[in-house]
Design an enzyme around this catalytic site. Structure first.
Site, PDB file in Angstrom:
ATOM      1  N   ASP A 279       0.857  -1.176   0.000  1.00 33.18           N
ATOM      2  CA  ASP A 279       0.000   0.000   0.000  1.00 33.18           C
ATOM      3  C   ASP A 279       0.901   1.237   0.000  1.00 33.18           C
ATOM      4  OD1 ASP A 279      -2.149   1.681   0.010  1.00 33.18           O
ATOM      5  OD2 ASP A 279      -3.201   0.729   1.660  1.00 33.18           O
TER       6      ASP A 279
HETATM    7  C1  BGC Z   1      -5.174   3.132   0.323  1.00 32.39           C
HETATM    8  C2  BGC Z   1      -5.455   2.057  -0.692  1.00 32.39           C
HETATM    9  C3  BGC Z   1      -5.384   2.640  -2.085  1.00 32.39           C
HETATM   10  C4  BGC Z   1      -4.019   3.272  -2.284  1.00 32.39           C
HETATM   11  C5  BGC Z   1      -3.820   3.843  -3.672  1.00 32.39           C
HETATM   12  C6  BGC Z   1      -3.910   3.914   0.002  1.00 32.39           C
HETATM   13  O1  BGC Z   1      -3.760   5.015   0.815  1.00 32.39           O
HETATM   14  O2  BGC Z   1      -5.071   2.547   1.605  1.00 32.39           O
HETATM   15  O3  BGC Z   1      -6.706   1.481  -0.450  1.00 32.39           O
HETATM   16  O4  BGC Z   1      -5.624   1.663  -3.042  1.00 32.39           O
HETATM   17  O5  BGC Z   1      -3.863   4.320  -1.330  1.00 32.39           O
HETATM   18  O6  BGC Z   1      -4.547   4.995  -3.874  1.00 32.39           O
END
Ligand code: BGC
Length: 753
Positions: free
Chosen positions: A324
């Site tokens: 993530d």
């Molecule tokens: C979130 C994810 C997301 C990623 C990309 C993160 O902050 O937890 O769910 O897919 O960002 O935008």
């Protein structure tokens, strides 16, 4: 401190050796959720020969490049998070990323949505800079959470929690299919969805992104969503790759705050949190994203037992694991399990991360290259990761065609048929929780009093991930965010102009400002006291029927406010068609059919789920009524009742693991309009070696009944599905009495091996 860091360091290397070669099943794998054959490396991709041919001449630099994912900001004109408008790619940065570093993936928008044309220009330019084969096309990923929310032409559908109120996997599949359609039209082939986290902590800021608190509902709707995204062939021009996220244990932080520690014992992980991921893997999802938080003291990004032992060895996941956002850096800055970026990179890659969502610099790339050169990360580990990344690129058809398909392939963008689906999904979001004196639907000619929040703001109805991350910046989309409630109700009803006439229906809207992730953290689940006071004042001065409308990210505690209202309606962010769906509902064009996919608590410290334990039902006088939520899981009615006339259990004694529990439910729609009804079948063990839940949802079905129709619905539930995770972490069913519950019918039956 020093001791613990080096212990962790050691742990990474030792575990990797064990997991990869010597012991097929370690730790996690001792417990057993129907293990599949150990997949081993390399995975048997149908593109195996082509992948090997591509990989053979690849340098270490190219391999670490493939494992790097950059944010769009990092290759755009302007500073990161402060891009110049209108958005433009920066050719020097692009050259560095794609020709020099040869990064494998780009994600996100530069702060807000763009129209289709701009998206397609971005994707085309990226591939043009990369040049033709043998360059390997970039895999572009985006968060299309409820429709293609970063594409201006993408319809904003209800958020997943609002979709879950339908309890209808087919509806969820169709919405996902529509999302994939517009996302692929924009040239983007990879969606960071669905969220398969089970919402067991109502404070958490991302409850609205889930399918609710029940593992079976999350499993079925999540799998349907994957099917809608990927279809039978993800390379199809209307399909995208799905991402199972966030693996594992993200949704039950102890404090309720996003990305704070979760303490979840193995039994609970297996019983509640794992099944949706297991099903998602079986549904063929191509990718998976890691939980940003820590689980039982270990950041999941550094946890080889979870990311390799459980995910690869036991569940047999063969797809691509992406980190993530910035989570390798956070192993240093926030989790503090790594001394520096290099150390963090080693930990994450050795734990099982194949691609790092870096996302704004090359620290990961440099660190990994250095680690590979020194042998601290074996080249075989890079090969494994790159193999998986290439497998996804082949599966999406990118190796044969990376540019967006012709727009003529997408005639349905903004079409009536997609709008009809959006309307249907929005209608199915609404849950009618109370209708005292049948005040709804409203009488024709009613003159409405409107009070409260979000009457003029279309955004609260859409929630976060709507044109921007938090979904509160109206600058980027006035046209497609949807009309305001005041406008829609003004077209449908007359709006009372004076406050002296207090007899018309009073509609009070309480809306939670959209938010997600850290910005959505709360210290108090209660609706702010000023809002409660204001609403009470309106109620005191109004003598007509009172209708409360709730639009929320998560269940916000009402502190008894709801009891002042004759009718209570709720939708967890029903999307841009949500206000029209509300107006149609109030006018009686259709009867609501949504049911709550979670328990709506009445008190701040009684945050129980419907499947709580018997001890949690004991009140201070030792009665059995301590569980008193404001609204129960599964609650929700139409304008006229659907009567459960009879529920029949065919056999009261079942033998053997292949037995099937057979139930017949006789329904009667008593109304003059057609009505959808979701039948929920709960089963509870009377006695078990692990304390049984009060009951568990074991099957459900949504059926449409014509006006006055009587229908018998049959359920065939394999007793295998009634098993629970026993003392030895194995799924078991124990001899004895169980109870099937359908509405108010309670049907005991016995199972023997
Ligand atoms: C979130 C994810 C997301 C990623 C990309 C993160 O902050 O937890 O769910 O897919 O960002 O935008």
């Amino acid at each position: 401190m020093l001791f613990s860091i080096s212990a962790i360091r050691l742990r990474g290397v030792v575990l990797y050796t064990l997991l990869m070669g010597v012991l097929p099943m370690v730790g996690w794998a001792q417990g057993n959720v129907q293990p599949r054959p150990v997949p081993g490396y390399p995975l048997a991709s149908p593109y195996d020969q082509r992948i090997r041919a591509l990989m053979a001449p690849m340098s270490l630099e190219q391999k670490v490049g493939q494992m790097t994912q950059l944010n769009l900001d990092a290759v755009s004109v302007g500073a990161v998070y402060q891009l110049q408008e209108p958005h433009r790619l920066d050719s020097a940065k692009l050259h560095e990323a794609l020709r020099v570093r040869q990064v494998g993936s780009i994600l996100n928008c530069g702060g807000h949505a763009y129209d289709l044309q701009h998206w397609r220009e971005i994707i085309s330019e990226v591939h043009a800079v990369q040049g033709p084969a043998p360059s390997i096309p970039v895999l572009y990923g985006i968060d299309a959470i409820h429709g293609a929310n970063y594409v201006l032409e993408g319809l904003l559908f209800p958020q997943p929690l609002a979709q879950a109120a339908s309890f209808d996997a087919e509806l969820v599949r169709r919405v996902a299919e529509a999302t994939a359609y517009t996302t692929r039209a924009s040239g983007v082939p990879w969606n960071f969805s669905p969220v398969l986290d089970v919402a067991r902590q109502p404070l958490w800021s991302r409850v609205f992104e889930t399918y609710g608190e029940d593992p079976l509902v999350v499993t079925r709707l999540g799998s349907a969503c994957i099917q809608g995204y990927q279809g039978s062939n993800p390379a199809g021009m209307h399909r995208v790759a799905a991402t199972l996220k966030h693996f594992l244990g993200y949704s039950m932080p102890w404090t309720g705050k996003d990305r704070t520690p979760a303490y979840i014992p193995e039994r609970l992980l297996r019983e509640i949190f794992l099944p949706p991921f297991k099903a998602g893997i079986e549904a063929g999802a191509l990718t998976l994203m890691v939980n940003s938080g820590e689980l039982n003291g270990i950041p999941v990004h550094a946890d080889a037992q979870i990311l390799t032992g459980l995910l690869r060895k036991e569940l047999g996941f063969q797809g691509l694991v992406v980190s993530d956002w910035e989570d390798i850096l956070k192993l240093v800055t926030v989790h503090r399990v790594a001394e520096d970026y290099r150390d963090a990179t080693r930990m994450a890659v050795m734990a099982g991360v194949d691609m790092a969502m870096v996302p704004n610099d090359y620290r990961f790339t440099d660190a990994l290259l250095d680690l590979a050169r020194s042998g601290e990360v074996p080249v075989s580990r890079l090969d494994e990761a790159v193999y998986r990344i290439l497998h996804v690129k082949f599966s999406l058809g990118l190796m044969d065609r990376a540019e967006p398909y012709s727009m003529s392939e997408y005639p349905l963008i903004l079409s009536d048929s997609l709008r009809l689906l959006q309307r249907e999904a929005a209608r199915r979001s609404w849950v009618l929780l109370r209708n005292r004196g049948a005040v709804l639907p409203l009488k024709a000619g009613s003159s409405l009093h409107l009070q409260g929040q979000a009457l003029d703001d279309p955004y609260a109805w859409n929630g976060s991930w709507s044109r921007t991350w938090q979904g509160v910046d109206t600058l980027w989309d006035r046209k497609n965010a949807g009309p305001s409630l005041r406008d829609v109700l003004g077209n449908r009803f007359s709006l009372a102009s004076t406050s002296s006439d207090t007899k018309g229906p009073l509609v009070v809207v309480l809306a939670e400002k959209p938010s997600t992730e850290k910005p959505g953290d709360l210290g108090d689940l209660s609706i702010p006291s000023e809002d409660i006071e204001t609403a009470r004042r309106w109620c005191r001065t109004h003598s007509g029927p009172k209708i409360l409308v709730l639009v929320q990210n998560r269940p916000r505690i009402l502190n008894g406010l709801d009891t002042l209202f004759d009718a209570v309606l709720l939708a967890n962010q029903p999307g841009a068609a949500g206000v029209q769906a509300l107006a149609d509902l109030l006018a009686g064009d259709y009867s609501p059919s949504g049911k709550l996919p979670y328990t709506y608590p009445a008190q701040p410290h009684s945050l129980l789920t419907y499947d709580h334990k018997w001890t949690e039902r004991l009140d201070p006088s030792f009665g059995m009524e301590a569980f008193r939520p404001a609204f129960a899981f599964g609650e929700g009615q139409g304008f006229w009742p659907v009567r459960y006339e009879k529920v029949r259990l065919i056999d009261t004694l079942l033998r053997g693991m292949d037995a099937v529990l057979r139930l017949e439910v006789s329904l009667h729609n008593t109304g003059p309009q057609s009505q959808r009804e979701t039948v929920l079948v709960m089963v509870g063990d009377s006695v078990a070696s692990v304390t049984p839940s009060f009951r568990r949802l074991r099957d459900f079905r949504s059926v449409e009944l014509g006006p006055g129709e009587r229908r018998q619905v049959q359920f065939l539930i394999p007793v295998r599905d009634l098993r629970f995770v026993g003392k030895d972490m194995e799924y078991v069913l124990e001899k004895g009495w169980l109870n099937a519950t359908v509405q108010s019918f309670n049907l005991p039956f016995r199972w023997e091996p």
